[in-house]
Design a protein around this motif. Structure first.
Motif, mmCIF file in Angstrom:
data_model
loop_
_atom_site.group_PDB
_atom_site.id
_atom_site.type_symbol
_atom_site.label_atom_id
_atom_site.label_comp_id
_atom_site.label_asym_id
_atom_site.label_seq_id
_atom_site.Cartn_x
_atom_site.Cartn_y
_atom_site.Cartn_z
ATOM 1 N N VAL A 1285 -8.609 5.570 -12.368
ATOM 2 C CA VAL A 1285 -8.093 5.267 -11.409
ATOM 3 C C VAL A 1285 -9.022 5.009 -9.450
ATOM 4 O O VAL A 1285 -8.803 4.924 -8.679
ATOM 5 C CB VAL A 1285 -7.746 6.980 -10.624
ATOM 6 C CG1 VAL A 1285 -7.532 7.304 -9.830
ATOM 7 C CG2 VAL A 1285 -6.640 7.290 -12.113
ATOM 8 N N VAL A 1286 -10.455 5.431 -10.391
ATOM 9 C CA VAL A 1286 -11.383 5.672 -9.129
ATOM 10 C C VAL A 1286 -11.703 4.409 -9.220
ATOM 11 O O VAL A 1286 -11.608 4.144 -8.031
ATOM 12 C CB VAL A 1286 -12.768 6.545 -9.848
ATOM 13 C CG1 VAL A 1286 -14.041 5.329 -9.282
ATOM 14 C CG2 VAL A 1286 -12.738 8.149 -10.363
ATOM 15 N N CYS A 1287 -11.792 3.640 -9.797
ATOM 16 C CA CYS A 1287 -11.604 1.807 -9.974
ATOM 17 C C CYS A 1287 -10.733 1.620 -8.978
ATOM 18 O O CYS A 1287 -10.566 1.034 -8.262
ATOM 19 C CB CYS A 1287 -12.132 1.458 -11.035
ATOM 20 S SG CYS A 1287 -12.666 -0.107 -11.237
ATOM 21 N N ARG A 1293 -8.847 -0.177 -2.019
ATOM 22 C CA ARG A 1293 -9.255 -0.402 -0.720
ATOM 23 C C ARG A 1293 -9.859 -0.992 0.050
ATOM 24 O O ARG A 1293 -10.112 -1.491 0.858
ATOM 25 C CB ARG A 1293 -10.067 1.708 -0.773
ATOM 26 C CG ARG A 1293 -11.138 1.752 0.512
ATOM 27 C CD ARG A 1293 -11.391 2.778 0.814
ATOM 28 N NE ARG A 1293 -12.516 3.342 -0.626
ATOM 29 C CZ ARG A 1293 -13.617 2.851 -0.335
ATOM 30 N NH1 ARG A 1293 -14.173 2.086 0.210
ATOM 31 N NH2 ARG A 1293 -14.271 2.794 -1.231
ATOM 32 N N VAL A 1294 -11.122 -1.699 -0.784
ATOM 33 C CA VAL A 1294 -11.843 -2.310 -0.202
ATOM 34 C C VAL A 1294 -11.245 -3.586 -0.197
ATOM 35 O O VAL A 1294 -10.830 -4.568 0.671
ATOM 36 C CB VAL A 1294 -12.790 -3.229 -0.938
ATOM 37 C CG1 VAL A 1294 -14.110 -4.336 -0.968
ATOM 38 C CG2 VAL A 1294 -14.332 -1.457 -1.347
ATOM 39 N N PRO A 1300 -7.566 5.286 1.779
ATOM 40 C CA PRO A 1300 -7.540 5.082 -0.195
ATOM 41 C C PRO A 1300 -6.412 5.881 -0.314
ATOM 42 O O PRO A 1300 -6.293 6.397 0.169
ATOM 43 C CB PRO A 1300 -8.579 6.037 -0.853
ATOM 44 C CG PRO A 1300 -9.770 6.498 0.129
ATOM 45 C CD PRO A 1300 -9.061 5.394 1.913
ATOM 46 N N ASN A 1301 -5.111 5.175 -1.061
ATOM 47 C CA ASN A 1301 -3.849 5.405 -1.715
ATOM 48 C C ASN A 1301 -4.051 5.508 -3.117
ATOM 49 O O ASN A 1301 -3.523 4.223 -3.207
ATOM 50 C CB ASN A 1301 -3.050 5.325 -0.727
ATOM 51 C CG ASN A 1301 -1.447 5.675 -1.535
ATOM 52 O OD1 ASN A 1301 -1.308 6.331 -2.053
ATOM 53 N ND2 ASN A 1301 -0.653 5.043 -0.687
ATOM 54 N N GLU A 1302 -3.838 5.839 -3.872
ATOM 55 C CA GLU A 1302 -3.781 5.393 -5.976
ATOM 56 C C GLU A 1302 -2.709 6.037 -6.001
ATOM 57 O O GLU A 1302 -2.132 4.954 -7.447
ATOM 58 C CB GLU A 1302 -4.278 7.152 -6.767
ATOM 59 C CG GLU A 1302 -4.024 8.461 -6.543
ATOM 60 C CD GLU A 1302 -4.822 8.782 -7.202
ATOM 61 O OE1 GLU A 1302 -4.027 9.519 -8.660
ATOM 62 O OE2 GLU A 1302 -6.275 9.843 -6.234
ATOM 63 N N LEU A 1303 -1.857 6.481 -5.257
ATOM 64 C CA LEU A 1303 -0.292 5.967 -4.736
ATOM 65 C C LEU A 1303 0.790 4.349 -5.072
ATOM 66 O O LEU A 1303 2.211 4.672 -4.852
ATOM 67 C CB LEU A 1303 0.823 7.570 -4.824
ATOM 68 C CG LEU A 1303 0.346 8.334 -5.372
ATOM 69 C CD1 LEU A 1303 1.284 9.555 -4.833
ATOM 70 C CD2 LEU A 1303 0.404 8.678 -7.191
ATOM 71 N N CYS A 1304 -0.324 4.148 -4.137
ATOM 72 C CA CYS A 1304 0.598 2.917 -3.492
ATOM 73 C C CYS A 1304 0.426 1.962 -4.681
ATOM 74 O O CYS A 1304 0.164 2.104 -5.736
ATOM 75 C CB CYS A 1304 -0.837 1.584 -2.431
ATOM 76 S SG CYS A 1304 0.099 0.381 -1.975
#
Length: 1739
Positions: A1285-1287, A1293-1294, A1300-1304
């Motif tokens: 998830v972090v990666c 994001r970049v 940052p939105n991990e659910l996108c």
């Protein structure tokens, strides 16, 4: 007003003025009326409007008056009648590049502008380039400035139009009108430019009604800062910040600005407020004046007239002469100076803008005409003193002061001589300095600089430049007048030196340390300024014997008058070795002494010149010169330096140490230390040698010590005596041995330079620039290095970094003198060390023998008597005796080393004298005395030498003692057998030596042979090792990263054989994935751990960045990002911006990394500097091991070991053909759609085989997909999932520049995209560097790539399956139009490799069932991969075909199978598109398609290799295989037929409808008609732009650069983008543009679009590369241009010609393509620790 009307009015007015009795009054009346109407009105008119009005109302009538007709017609006539000037005269702006020729320029101030230089002969000479400080002008066409080639091809008058003055003459009428008009207007201009605040307007300019309108005008000064002025304005005239900033910028640029308009009273209030507010901030108030609106208007017009004058003068030489005539004509009122002098005298009170105009006027008028230049020079010299005084009190830089014009006048040789003869300019200049420094004289009439003002003092020093300019070229013919005036000037100069003689004396401190460090810098900066002036005066004197004699006598007379540091005691007799010296006592350690003795040193210089020219014979009674007295002060100075070195003056602080350092430093030694030694040599040549040595011992305070009349137990005192003895012996070595001065021996300047260079290179190999720094410069800044360097040294070229080095030639080493007098102490020890080391390597003895010096000239030949007199024998005996007795505190090794050197010098002298003459003639008897004196007690020099040979602490000097004793033997033989022939006797008396030499040679030969043998064996071993690695490459490839051996996979031999055959990564014949255990060590906690899917996560440091390295449309911005319809679901084929993930390959535990990251955050917040390097907000950190910049971590996921079931695969293969696979897939997709749309449908009861047809709205094949094999998905530990998830979040994001939105839903897409893009970037690098696809990647690249592919593959397990299914369907729609959505892009609008990666990694999501997590089995996956790859490959072949226009010509012959298949496909395509078939053979098409598709196949091979772990065929790991062979290997690895067109034939039924749909797409139709831009395949490989080989071509480009947004001539910084070649205007307010709500400079804004935030720029005038990574981060990097000596030249400091170094430019290209720019910036910022950030965003 119409053009014709304007002309009529102008002509009518000019007629009226001409006919008027007093045309001056008429003109002024007209100006009185018109000027206030145009300028400085109440309402601010636009500059353009003002310009037009001025042109029509004022300048046009004036031009009509001048020409007496329409100006256009007058100008045409003028052009026909005259030709252009031979002089260029271009005035340089600040920062403009100028060139000087080292071969042809008369002096370094002669320069050419860029255009003239490019067209001149000097381009092929040794030229120098540098940035102008502004204010000079181009010397092209000036015959006196150049030895050859004075004109460039543009300004060469040629034979056809020889320059004749007559032809420049104007018609008499025109000439009269011009003079009349110029007189009135120049007077008008002068009056208003020299205006004082309290003056009233002249009667003829007084307006009828004087309205109450005034301006409050604020002037520029260098005392207040920008912020001070802005603050003051905001407080005083109540303007907002933006307005205040505008005012301030214009005040700085123009020199003044009206900040308020109003009544007298309101302006007065504003003035008082400004003064009081600015006084608060700094003690000086700002300069403010109140000017009436009419005055302000006239001043504005006067300034514009200045520019108009320049234009008019440029039309014709006649106008220029008329203007110069008017400017220089004497005033009717004798008291008042001429107009130009009035302007000059008022220069310091004028503001910047006015000064510039006046200076430019002078440049383009008087300085362009020889006669007027002379008259102007006389005026300038007349007012010189006043001008310099004004400059000293002014606070503006010299470049905008009238005094800077001196360089234009004084450097012209004929003018300089005239000014000496007519105006005695030397006297004027020296008098000016004397007057300005008068306040610094003490009671003894000597300078004393305590508490001086450094700014004022540095301005005074500039005056010495003028003296240098005057003396720059010595006369070849002396006139009587020149002699008289020069001698006058010389006497005045001696008067100035008299004030320096003995100044700033020092006295040794006893007991207490000095309280306040005395001022010393001022004295030395004067000395540095005078260094060249003194040398030039001596040079002038040497060119005429009469002057030389006069100068010598005068200097001696002045020296006799000097009363510095006199004796206070009467002479005494001193006795030593039966010799008596009658001299006055003086102790340097107790009485005052001064280091400044310019007159004594000048006298020494003149004496040597007298000897050199032979004029010494004409000197009257030379005996009258008391030499002990002359040598007294220089000797004291040398003793002072020796005592400081012996640390006797420690309590006097650092100031004295610094003075002694500079006294012997290369900047000052020419006219200080060297001349003192010279004076001692002169004295030694005239005095009795015993007396001279006694005098030296006395002054060194060692007389009693060597007389044996004093002893001490005090350790400190003993150490001091030892050190002083060392220094005293060293001085004797120098006096006797340093003969490399023209006049002292028969050497040339070239020999002197050669010797300096040899000794510098004996310290260590050096770069050219270091050598130049170590050599003294002459007045033309030349060191003479180039003419000698090739004779003494060899050049070693630099590599990709570093610089070229010179190494001294072996045969020159015999000239090495370990006691070379220009060595500093550290240089001496370094040189000695390196030479001993060298001699040891060559296995010769370590004796550093004195070199054979050149013979003294007759006048100095008696110096050698010092070496054979009684006192020296006595001194040497005492020194050696102490060593022989070996009492530790009474001697030092250095003392013995110096004594041995002196003995060596004496023996060499004796040997050369014996060889040159018979024994009877030779009076030099050192060896006899050395053997005789003291031999009765066993204490002669010779016997003592034999004794010290055995002293253990002198082991290092053993070889030297041995050599000295051998020399004694040689001389003994020479003396005994000197009759037959000296040279023969030497041969016969060296039996032992020649035997020894033979032995040595034999030893050397054996050592060489052994070395060669060793090298041969090493080469063989290395070759064997390489062979072994090549043949066992598989072994090496599979070794785990950390080097810990994985457990061997147990496979039988037959299995291994089978494995080798199955180098296939895709489809039913794929190879197995071997089970490898990977055990890695964490770089933080150093613990080992196996990489396993259920273990704690191990992570790899990584950096994610946006990239345009592969873009096909640089600068294009991506639109509608993130809406899921196009990018990032589909990557456009132009790869506009990709997301690259790179790693440095270092591994950590996830937990260790988290702790480290938190620690970094905490410490960084407390460190100012770290903020600049890493951006904590964006998760950045530096890799703990290699300090690379990272912003995320990639979890390491092991490959699943897999033994493939081939039988099962074969059975399934019979059913799962491509049409069936497409059918099943379509059914599954449709079913899933309906499931997601209609959740009411009950699917729980349905059976797995999918035949019940109950769900998915009864889709028949809904579950067929599962029947080909499923398995449970992989399980991962929580920490791996967390790191996934972090990666993924960072990549998202970049890559999309969003929050940052991990659910996108785009998160998995971005993971696949970065995987695809990184593979493409790596393939690009390998192709670019011509390396094989496999086996040539660095470990870090390989580890990173594998990790990224596995991370991307694991993405689907983390995301919502429905989202991934939707993505899969969208992507598949490109290939299968039947299931596509409305906005699916066409075949030509996607990048197929991105599509392949996306499809392969997302297809497992189709196997997801509601109740159970499933994923396809290995066999299912193999078929999925196969069919996806086949489909994508076919689509890509179509893409290549449709975009191709350039088919290669292939030699005719039999059509191959491949050719036929290609032709068939072509005809099918043309049928579907309606485009006629090009007349081509199938082979051409096949070749072109193969070339176009190769990069895609290479990327696919890399991808499947990392995904499946199947080893590639060997052909892909070698570059030796042909491209055909590689293509076949690629196809077999990817399970494609080697004839790719076969795909279309095998799947004809499936493909035909697809072809129809693909070709029928609107976008394809558009593209074929040329309405849509398409990308060609293979894509263009991006490289940095082509740079010219010669740097001056770039400078030329920059000089013609016009800033697109500004028209002023302010200095620009042209900067070149190396990605796209755009020229930008950096560091300039004119080109600021908003980016994310903040104003940024042109480079930052450009980098945002061109390089996705990353930039690589070449700042042309600074000659350095700027790397940029974001608004706040950047760093400089050496430019890839080197001079002939292999060195870069940032800021063109050295100015040598520069040429492109392809290797360095290639390295820069790699830096960019490997995405290492960010890393490079972070590294350089880590090294350069700056407290305050440079504002990169303003670049």
């Amino acid at each position: 007003m119409a053009e014709g009307e304007k002309s009529q009015d102008g002509l009518w007015l000019s007629k009226k003025w001409l006919e008027a009795a007093d045309s001056r009054a008429e003109l002024l009346r007209y100006l009185k009326e018109q000027v206030p109407k145009i300028f400085c009105l109440k309402k601010e008119s636009s500059p353009q409007e003002e310009e037009e009005l001025m042109q029509s109302q004022l300048l046009h009538p004036l031009e009509c008056f001048l020409f007496g007709e329409d100006p256009q017609e007058g100008l045409e006539k003028l052009k026909q009648g005259s030709n252009s000037s031979q002089l260029c005269g271009r005035v340089f702006k600040e920062g403009e590049t100028v060139y000087s020729c080292r071969d042809c320029a008369i002096d370094p101030t002669c320069v050419l502008c860029m255009d003239c230089f490019q067209d001149s002969v000097h381009k092929s000479h040794r030229y120098k380039m540098h940035a102008s400080s502004g204010g000079g002008f181009c010397d092209c066409g000036d015959v006196e400035a150049w030895k050859i080639g004075p004109c460039c091809s543009k300004h060469d008058p040629g034979a056809a139009t020889a320059m004749v003055t007559d032809e420049c003459a104007l018609e008499p009428d025109l000439c009269n009108r011009a003079e009349k008009l110029f007189r009135v207007l120049l007077e008008y201009v002068t009056d208003f430019l020299v205006w004082e605040e309290n003056l009233e307007l002249a009667a003829e300019l007084q307006p009828q009604t004087k309205e109450n309108a005034y301006y409050c005008v604020l002037y520029n000064d260098e005392h207040h800062s920008y912020d001070h002025v802005i603050y003051t304005l905001q407080r005083s005239v109540h303007c907002d910040q933006a307005e205040a900033q505008t005012h301030t910028a214009l005040i700085d640029k123009e020199g003044r600005r009206a900040v308020k308009r109003g009544t007298l009273l309101s302006c007065q209030q504003a003035k008082d407020l400004i003064r009081s507010n600015s006084e608060h901030i700094s003690l000086q108030p700002l300069r403010v004046e109140i000017l009436h609106a009419a005055v302000m208007a006239h001043q504005t017009f006067a300034l514009r007239l200045g520019t108009w004058f320049q234009k008019i003068i440029g039309y014709s030489v006649g106008f220029r002469q008329a203007f110069s005539q008017v400017a220089l004509e004497p005033n009717a009122d004798r008291e008042r100076p001429c107009l130009i002098s009035r302007l000059m005298l008022h220069d310091a009170r004028m503001y910047k803008g006015a000064r510039k105009i006046v200076h430019e006027l002078i440049f383009c008028s008087m300085l362009m005409e020889t006669e007027f230049k002379r008259l102007f020079a006389i005026e300038f010299t007349k007012h010189y003193k006043q001008l310099q005084k004004d400059f000293i009190n002014d606070d503006h830089e010299r470049s905008i002061s009238i005094t800077a014009l001196s360089v234009q006048i004084f450097t012209v040789p004929t003018l300089a001589r005239q000014l000496i003869e007519e105006g005695n300019v030397i006297k004027v200049i020296v008098d000016t300095v004397m007057e300005l420094l008068h306040e610094h004289l003490d009671d003894n009439n000597r300078f004393f600089f305590l508490g001086y003002n450094s700014d004022k003092f540095s301005r005074i020093q500039v005056i010495f430049h003028d003296l240098r300019y005057i003396l720059i070229s010595k006369p070849s013919i002396w006139t009587e007048e020149l002699r008289t005036q020069f001698f006058e000037g010389f006497k005045i100069f001696l008067g100035f030196l008299k004030c320096m003689q003995g100044m700033e004396e020092v006295k040794r401190q006893f007991g207490r340390h000095i309280a306040v460090e005395p001022e010393w810098e001022a004295g030395f900066s004067l000395q540095i300024q005078l260094r060249h002036v003194l040398a030039m005066f001596q040079d002038w004197c040497s060119s005429d014997d009469d002057i030389l004699l006069l100068a010598f006598k005068e200097t001696h007379a002045v020296l006799m008058q000097c009363n510095n540091q006199p004796f206070h005691r009467e002479p005494t007799d001193y006795y030593m070795c039966k010799h008596i010296l009658h001299v006055r006592p003086y102790k340097v350690s107790q009485e005052p002494v001064s280091i400044h003795l310019p007159i004594s040193r000048l006298l020494a210089g003149l004496y040597v010149l007298l000897c050199r020219t032979g004029a010494i014979d004409r000197l009257d009674n030379p005996e009258s010169y008391d030499l002990t007295q002359l040598a007294e002060h220089p000797l004291r100075c040398v003793v002072l330096a020796a005592q400081v070195s012996a640390e006797m003056w420690r309590r006097n602080g650092l100031s004295l140490v610094s003075q002694v350092y500079y006294y012997q430093d290369v900047k000052c030694r020419d006219e200080m230390y060297d001349k003192d030694i010279l004076m001692l040599q002169i004295t030694a040549s005239k005095m009795d040698p015993n007396h001279f040595l006694m005098l030296i011992l006395l002054r060194f305070e060692l007389f009693d010590y060597f007389n044996g009349s004093c002893s001490s137990k005090d350790q400190d005192e003993l150490i001091q005596w030892n050190r002083l003895t060392e220094e005293m012996l060293y001085l004797l070595i120098v006096i006797v041995g340093e003969r490399y001065i023209p006049g002292i021996s028969q050497v040339t300047k070239e020999d002197v330079t050669m010797r300096e260079v040899i000794h510098l290179l004996c310290i260590e190999p050096m770069a050219h620039s270091s050598l130049v720094k170590g050599l003294p410069e002459n007045e033309s800044h030349e060191t003479g290095l180039e003419s000698v360097i090739t004779k003494v040294a060899t050049f070693k070229k630099p590599g990709v970094s570093g610089h070229g080095l010179y190494e001294v030639k072996k045969e020159r080493l015999v000239e090495f003198n370990p006691f070379f007098y220009h060595y500093s102490r550290s240089q001496h020890s370094k040189a000695e060390e390196s030479q001993k080391k060298r001699r040891t390597q060559e296995s010769s003895d370590k004796a550093l023998r004195p070199p054979s010096p050149p013979a003294f000239c007759p006048a100095f030949s008696s110096i050698v008597r010092l070496l054979s007199c009684d006192i020296i024998i006595h001194v040497l005996r005492r020194v050696l005796q102490r060593a022989a007795e070996d009492r530790a505190t009474h001697w030092t090794e250095a003392m013995i080393q110096r004594a041995l050197h002196l003995i060596g010098q004496a023996l060499l002298e004796e040997k050369s004298q014996l060889e040159d003459g018979s024994e009877e003639e030779v009076t030099f008897d050192f060896s006899l005395k050395a053997r005789r004196i003291g031999s009765e007690h066993g204490k002669s020099v010779f016997l003592l030498l034999s004794k010290i040979k055995t002293v253990p602490s002198l082991e290092a000097q053993k070889d030297m003692v041995k050599w000295v004793l051998q020399m004694f033997e040689i001389i003994k033989c020479l003396r005994e057998k000197s009759n037959p022939s000296a040279s023969m006797s030497v041969e016969t008396t060296k039996p032992e030596e020649s035997a020894q030499d033979k032995e040595k040679a034999e030893r050397k030969r054996k050592a060489e042979a052994a070395k060669l043998h060793r090298q041969k064996i090493m080469a063989q071993m290395s070759a064997m090792q390489k062979n072994f690695i090549e043949s066992n490459k598989m072994l090496y490839d599979n070794m785990p990263e950390s080097g810990t051996q994985g457990e061997p996979v147990t496979t039988t031999e037959s299995c291994a054989m089978e494995h080798r055959e199955l180098c296939v990564a895709v489809g039913p014949h794929r190879g197995s994935t071997p089970a490898e255990r990977e055990v890695l060590t964490c770089i933080l906690c150093q613990e080992e751990q196996e990489v396993a899917s259920l273990a704690q996560a191990m992570v790899l440091t990584a950096c994610v960045q946006r990239s345009t390295v592969l873009t096909q449309c640089r600068g294009k911005k991506l639109t509608n990002i993130g809406d899921g319809t196009t990018y990032p679901l589909f990557m456009p084929p132009d790869l506009a911006v990709g997301t690259h993930t790179g790693s440095c390959g270092h591994v950590m535990h996830a937990t260790c990394w988290q702790k480290y990251f938190e620690a970094v955050q905490n410490t960084t917040r407390n460190r100012l500097h770290a903020e600049l390097i890493i951006d904590l907000e964006n998760g950045e950190y530096l890799c703990p091991l290699c300090k690379s910049l990272c912003n995320t971590v990639v979890p390491l996921i092991p490959l699943e070991p897999l033994m493939f079931n081939y039988e099962n695969a074969e059975i399934i293969g019979q059913h799962l053909t491509m049409p069936r696979w497409i059918q099943i897939l379509s059914a599954r997709i449709k079913g899933l759609k309906s499931v997601t749309q209609d959740n009411d449908c009950n699917t729980e009861g349905s059976s797995v085989d999918g035949d019940s047809g109950m769900c998915g709205e009864g889709q028949p094949d809904f579950r067929s997909i599962l029947s080909y094999g499923v398995q449970e998905p992989r399980k991962f530990s929580d920490s791996i999932v967390e790191m996934l998830v972090v990666c993924a979040t960072t990549v998202h994001r970049v890559g999309l520049q969003t929050a940052p939105n991990e659910l996108c839903p785009c998160v998995p897409l971005m993971a696949w995209n970065t995987c695809a893009f990184t593979i493409q970037a790596i393939e690009n690098i390998l192709q670019e560097e011509d390396k094989p696809l496999f086996g040539s990647l660095q470990n870090r690249q390989l580890a990173g790539l594998k990790a990224i592919v596995q991370f991307s593959a694991a993405q689907r397990l983390k995301s919502s399956q429905a989202v991934i299914q939707r993505h899969f369907t969208g992507m598949l729609g490109v290939l299968l139009p039947a299931i596509s959505r409305g906005n699916t892009p066409s075949l030509l609008e996607v990048d197929f490799f991105h599509l392949l990666v996306g499809l392969v990694l997302s297809i497992p999501s189709l196997y997801q069932e509601e109740a159970v997590d499933l994923q396809p089995s290995a066999v299912s996956s193999a078929y999925n991969h196969l069919h996806i790859l086949h489909l994508v490959t076919m689509a890509h072949i179509m893409q290549v075909l449709l975009t191709c226009t350039d088919f290669p010509a292939v030699a005719g012959g039999e059509e191959t199978e491949e050719g036929r298949a290609a032709a068939e496909l072509c005809s099918a395509v043309s049928q579907h598109t309606g485009r006629p078939i090009p007349d081509l053979s199938g082979s051409c098409v096949a070749e072109r398609v193969k070339r176009g598709i190769e990069p895609f196949l290479r990327c696919a091979a890399l991808f499947f290799n990392c995904l499946t772990g199947v080893n590639p065929p060997e052909e892909l790991s070698s570059t030796a295989v042909t491209s055909q062979g590689q293509m076949e290997a690629l196809c077999s690895y990817l399970a494609l037929p080697s004839n790719l067109f076969q795909l279309f034939q095998e799947q004809r039924d499936t493909v035909t409808p697809l072809l129809q749909r693909w070709c029928g797409n609107q976008a394809v139709t558009k593209a074929l008609k040329g309405k849509l831009q398409t990308v060609r395949y293979p894509r263009r490989r991006n490289r940095l732009i082509e740079l010219p080989e010669d740097y001056s071509a770039l400078l030329n480009q920059a000089s013609h650069f016009q800033c697109p947004k500004s028209m002023d001539d302010e200095r620009k910084h042209p900067t070149l983008c190396l990605f796209c070649g755009a020229m930008l205007c950096s560091q300039s307010s004119c080109c600021l543009s908003p980016l994310d709500g903040e104003d940024v400079g042109a480079c930052t804004a450009h980098a945002a679009t061109c390089g996705a935030g990353v930039g690589m720029f070449l700042r042309i005038r600074e000659c350095e590369i700027v790397l940029m990574a974001s608004k706040t981060r950047g760093s400089t990097y050496p430019a890839p241009y080197l001079d002939d000596y292999g060195e870069t030249d940032p800021h063109l400091v050295r100015g040598n010609p520069l040429h492109l170094c392809p290797e360095r430019y290639r390295k820069l290209n790699q830096l960019w393509q490997q995405h290492c720019i960010l890393e490079e910036i972070a590294r350089s910022m880590e090294v350069v620790n700056v407290m305050f950030a440079f504002e990169w965003q303003m670049l």
